[in-house]
Design a protein around this motif. Structure first.
Motif, mmCIF file in Angstrom:
data_model
loop_
_atom_site.group_PDB
_atom_site.id
_atom_site.type_symbol
_atom_site.label_atom_id
_atom_site.label_comp_id
_atom_site.label_asym_id
_atom_site.label_seq_id
_atom_site.Cartn_x
_atom_site.Cartn_y
_atom_site.Cartn_z
ATOM 1 N N LEU A 40 0.797 -1.222 0.000
ATOM 2 C CA LEU A 40 0.000 0.000 0.000
ATOM 3 C C LEU A 40 0.832 1.275 0.000
ATOM 4 C CD1 LEU A 40 -2.723 -0.995 2.633
ATOM 5 C CD2 LEU A 40 -2.835 -1.212 0.138
ATOM 6 N N SER A 41 0.302 2.255 -0.710
ATOM 7 C CA SER A 41 0.848 3.606 -0.716
ATOM 8 C C SER A 41 0.182 4.373 0.437
ATOM 9 C CB SER A 41 0.490 4.188 -2.079
ATOM 10 O OG SER A 41 1.109 5.404 -2.256
ATOM 11 N N ALA A 42 0.380 5.685 0.480
ATOM 12 C CA ALA A 42 -0.269 6.506 1.504
ATOM 13 C C ALA A 42 -1.482 7.198 0.878
ATOM 14 C CB ALA A 42 0.714 7.551 2.001
ATOM 15 N N PRO A 43 -2.482 7.579 1.696
ATOM 16 C CA PRO A 43 -3.675 8.213 1.123
ATOM 17 C C PRO A 43 -3.341 9.423 0.249
ATOM 18 C CG PRO A 43 -4.044 7.651 3.419
ATOM 19 C CD PRO A 43 -2.596 7.386 3.149
ATOM 20 N N THR A 51 -4.461 17.802 -0.449
ATOM 21 C CA THR A 51 -3.029 17.541 -0.379
ATOM 22 C C THR A 51 -2.804 16.074 -0.025
ATOM 23 O OG1 THR A 51 -2.805 19.761 0.509
ATOM 24 C CG2 THR A 51 -0.877 18.358 0.693
ATOM 25 N N LYS A 52 -1.803 15.450 -0.693
ATOM 26 C CA LYS A 52 -1.488 14.047 -0.388
ATOM 27 C C LYS A 52 -0.900 13.943 1.019
ATOM 28 C CE LYS A 52 -0.249 12.788 -5.076
ATOM 29 N NZ LYS A 52 0.757 12.241 -5.969
ATOM 30 N N VAL A 53 -1.186 12.845 1.699
ATOM 31 C CA VAL A 53 -0.661 12.653 3.051
ATOM 32 C C VAL A 53 0.872 12.754 3.068
ATOM 33 C CG1 VAL A 53 -0.289 10.849 4.785
ATOM 34 C CG2 VAL A 53 -2.614 11.425 4.073
ATOM 35 N N THR A 54 1.531 12.205 2.041
ATOM 36 C CA THR A 54 3.011 12.274 2.019
ATOM 37 C C THR A 54 3.490 13.728 2.028
ATOM 38 O OG1 THR A 54 3.034 10.204 0.797
ATOM 39 C CG2 THR A 54 5.086 11.476 0.787
ATOM 40 N N ASP A 55 2.780 14.594 1.317
ATOM 41 C CA ASP A 55 3.176 16.007 1.314
ATOM 42 C C ASP A 55 2.945 16.655 2.676
ATOM 43 O OD1 ASP A 55 4.137 16.387 -1.369
ATOM 44 O OD2 ASP A 55 2.083 16.005 -2.009
ATOM 45 N N GLY A 120 3.089 7.641 6.193
ATOM 46 C CA GLY A 120 1.783 7.535 5.529
ATOM 47 C C GLY A 120 1.533 6.100 5.110
ATOM 48 N N GLU A 121 2.560 5.481 4.539
ATOM 49 C CA GLU A 121 2.457 4.086 4.103
ATOM 50 C C GLU A 121 2.332 3.174 5.329
ATOM 51 O OE1 GLU A 121 4.066 6.327 2.401
ATOM 52 O OE2 GLU A 121 3.529 5.898 0.331
ATOM 53 N N TRP A 122 3.149 3.477 6.342
ATOM 54 C CA TRP A 122 3.155 2.634 7.551
ATOM 55 C C TRP A 122 1.772 2.634 8.211
ATOM 56 C CZ3 TRP A 122 2.663 3.883 12.874
ATOM 57 C CH2 TRP A 122 3.076 2.881 13.763
ATOM 58 N N GLY A 174 4.465 0.412 1.233
ATOM 59 C CA GLY A 174 5.380 0.736 0.137
ATOM 60 C C GLY A 174 6.306 1.879 0.497
ATOM 61 N N PHE A 175 7.171 2.264 -0.461
ATOM 62 C CA PHE A 175 7.944 3.511 -0.400
ATOM 63 C C PHE A 175 9.268 3.436 0.364
ATOM 64 C CE2 PHE A 175 7.323 8.374 0.559
ATOM 65 C CZ PHE A 175 8.004 8.720 -0.602
ATOM 66 N N TYR A 176 9.364 2.587 1.414
ATOM 67 C CA TYR A 176 10.570 2.653 2.229
ATOM 68 C C TYR A 176 11.138 1.278 2.562
ATOM 69 C CZ TYR A 176 7.737 1.402 6.349
ATOM 70 O OH TYR A 176 6.914 0.755 7.244
ATOM 71 N N GLY A 191 11.841 9.633 -4.445
ATOM 72 C CA GLY A 191 11.165 9.919 -5.718
ATOM 73 C C GLY A 191 9.706 9.532 -5.597
ATOM 74 N N ARG A 192 8.840 10.399 -6.102
ATOM 75 C CA ARG A 192 7.419 10.178 -5.899
ATOM 76 C C ARG A 192 6.932 8.940 -6.659
ATOM 77 N NH1 ARG A 192 5.438 14.400 -2.995
ATOM 78 N NH2 ARG A 192 4.058 12.755 -2.295
ATOM 79 N N GLY A 193 5.955 8.301 -6.078
ATOM 80 C CA GLY A 193 5.383 7.121 -6.724
ATOM 81 C C GLY A 193 6.235 5.874 -6.549
ATOM 82 N N SER A 194 7.207 5.933 -5.633
ATOM 83 C CA SER A 194 8.118 4.797 -5.595
ATOM 84 C C SER A 194 7.609 3.608 -4.763
ATOM 85 C CB SER A 194 9.531 5.217 -5.218
ATOM 86 O OG SER A 194 9.545 5.981 -4.072
ATOM 87 N N SER A 195 6.382 3.687 -4.275
ATOM 88 C CA SER A 195 5.773 2.473 -3.703
ATOM 89 C C SER A 195 5.634 1.395 -4.773
ATOM 90 C CB SER A 195 4.370 2.759 -3.153
ATOM 91 O OG SER A 195 4.440 3.541 -2.004
ATOM 92 N N ASP A 196 5.577 1.833 -6.033
ATOM 93 C CA ASP A 196 5.544 0.873 -7.145
ATOM 94 C C ASP A 196 6.752 -0.060 -7.084
ATOM 95 O OD1 ASP A 196 3.283 1.938 -8.288
ATOM 96 O OD2 ASP A 196 4.356 3.133 -9.781
ATOM 97 N N ILE A 197 7.871 0.486 -6.631
ATOM 98 C CA ILE A 197 9.094 -0.338 -6.577
ATOM 99 C C ILE A 197 8.913 -1.423 -5.513
ATOM 100 C CG2 ILE A 197 11.618 -0.332 -6.387
ATOM 101 C CD1 ILE A 197 11.539 2.707 -6.894
HETATM 102 N N1 ASP Z 1 3.272 8.147 -1.028
HETATM 103 C C1 ASP Z 1 4.436 8.340 -1.861
HETATM 104 C C2 ASP Z 1 4.179 9.446 -2.866
HETATM 105 O O1 ASP Z 1 3.239 10.210 -2.683
HETATM 106 C C3 ASP Z 1 4.885 7.095 -2.505
HETATM 107 C C4 ASP Z 1 3.887 6.500 -3.442
HETATM 108 O O2 ASP Z 1 2.732 6.858 -3.421
HETATM 109 O O3 ASP Z 1 4.271 5.653 -4.240
HETATM 110 O O4 ASP Z 1 4.923 9.589 -3.786
#
Ligand code: ASP
Length: 447
Positions: A40-43, A51-55, A120-122, A174-176, A191-197
């Motif tokens: 899972l990513s963060a909300p 605003t995204k939770v990560t921000d 956020g992911e945790w 994800g993400f970490y 780098g954003r979106g790296s929960s994909d990794i």
């Molecule tokens: N939450 C992180 C982001 O906003 C990581 C992810 O979503 O993949 O980039």
């Protein structure tokens, strides 16, 4: 581990923005018992101004870092309220409050930016695991990240060991992961979106039969819908084709997420959480090209410039291309491709690379090093790329269809910058013709 019926399902932030959406994710994973590994990513944003939770976490972490307690409290309140809403919606009010206290103290105790950003992911994974009665596996335990922000292959073994049991179901944030010194760090240096990794790494570690990547779109489109509104989605595309389309998947998927699964020969299935009956796009190593799918995509880009150097007998000289390219390297200018003729060589570059005086300096250096008879700069070039693995075998046929369609529409093509290579055909047109040409080619090849 055998890979029968093992599915890794990664959900992006837009799929997790509210309690209601999280329940939708639960329904998706519950409907198929093979979806045993959920990443899972963060909300993300609930609406366009959100605003995204990560921000929010990054903002709070910055405030605490400069010891601005007031600002920290203000931004932490926003984070807490996002998760409290989720907690209330999922009947987990007290659990969520306790988790938030832990995050707040960690930040106040100076656990650092990466730790903060990853909460956020945790939090999401902890909440989802409790909500769906799955095992929570902390990414800190199983994901190792090297100094370059990439996966350390040790992770695969750790994942395999930790998730070996045959029937258990797991949730992984994800993400970490963890670095050599045992600190929490982010993939791709945040780098954003790296929960994909993370999803890809887990898929490789458990040797999954498929890596599902759930977002809010139905997959990869045949072409950019800004050029062809409503352009259809592609059922199946190979990793190589995706790369040749020029994005390496980066618009739909983090680019570093491709390698782990590609190496493990695991297909990626891009799916839409909000249209879960749609089968999405499969990204595979090999596909059987069906006649009507000989071309899988068309990309286009305006704004190229061709720098053409001509001199009699040039094709017989050794080292000309090296000499020609040297100044481009020296100025850090990336080139698109190098069409060659009998007595001329051109380098095709994007105009954005020639700003800030680079162009004049480059031309001067080329004059001195190559002493050309002619040095010509042609701008106003748009490139269109058609991709399909069958081009390798039937390029004559595809070329014929392509040029007859463009000729019929009276679109001028620039043969000196066009080429066929591997899975793709590149055609040069004028900038203004990129979109009209793509529309015509879409009609010709996508049906
Ligand atoms: N939450 C992180 C982001 O906003 C990581 C992810 O979503 O993949 O980039």
């Amino acid at each position: 581990m055998n890979n029968e019926r093992k599915i890794v399902s990664k959900f992006g932030g837009s799929s997790l923005a509210t309690a209601e959406k999280i329940n939708r994710v639960r329904d998706i994973v519950d409907v198929n018992p093979n979806r045993r590994f959920v990443v899972l990513s963060a909300p993300g944003k609930r609406h366009s101004g959100d605003t995204k939770v990560t921000d929010l976490l990054l903002e709070a972490s910055e405030a605490i870092n400069v010891d601005d307690r007031k600002r920290f409290s203000k931004s932490f309140k926003l984070i807490a309220s996002r998760f409290q809403d989720i907690g209330n919606g999922l009947d987990q009010k007290d659990f969520v409050s306790a988790l938030l206290d832990e995050v707040r103290s960690g930040m106040e105790d100076g656990r650092g930016k990466d730790w903060a950003a990853s909460r956020g992911e945790w939090l999401t994974a902890r909440i989802f695991a409790a909500h769906t009665r799955r095992h929570f596996i902390d990414a800190e335990e199983v994901i190792r990240i090297d100094e370059a922000g990439k996966v350390d292959p040790k992770s695969y073994q750790l994942i395999e060991e930790e998730m070996a049991s045959e029937n258990d179901k797991f949730v992984i944030p994800g993400f970490y992961g963890q670095n050599e010194s045992g600190e929490v760090v982010l993939f791709a240096h945040g780098g954003r979106g790296s929960s994909d990794i993370t999803g890809a790494v887990v898929a490789r570690g458990v040797n999954a039969s498929v890596y599902e990547n759930w977002t809010d779109v139905d997959g990869i489109r045949f072409t950019d819908p800004r050029r062809v509104p409503g352009a259809r989605f592609v059922d199946e595309i190979t990793y190589a084709e995706l790369r040749e389309l020029g994005n390496g998947g980066s618009e739909v998927l983090h680019k570093d997420a491709v390698l782990p699964v590609k190496k493990g020969n695991i297909p990626i299935n891009l799916r839409n959480t909000f249209n879960s009956n749609h089968q999405g796009t499969m990204i595979v190593t090999e596909r059987e090209s069906k006649e009507h799918e000989s071309i899988v995509g068309i990309a286009g880009k305006e704004g190229f410039v061709s720098i053409q150097v001509s001199r009699d007998g040039m094709n017989e000289e050794e080292g000309v291309v090296e000499q020609l390219l040297y100044p481009f390297h020296a100025h850090g200018i990336a080139f698109e491709h190098i069409p060659t003729g009998q007595d001329s060589v051109s380098v095709l570059v994007h105009e954005s690379n020639l700003q800030n005086g680079h162009k004049d300096a480059l031309l001067q250096e080329l004059e001195i090093s190559l002493k050309p008879d002619e040095l010509e700069v042609v701008s106003n070039i748009g490139l269109i790329t058609l991709v399909g693995q069958s081009i390798r075998h039937h390029n004559g046929h595809v070329n014929e269809l392509l040029y007859s369609a463009l000729n019929k529409a009276k679109i001028k093509t620039n043969s000196s910058v066009s080429r066929v290579h591997g899975n793709s055909i590149v055609v040069g047109v004028e900038n203004k013709d990129v979109t009209p040409a793509i529309k015509i080619l879409y009609d010709r090849f996508s049906a």
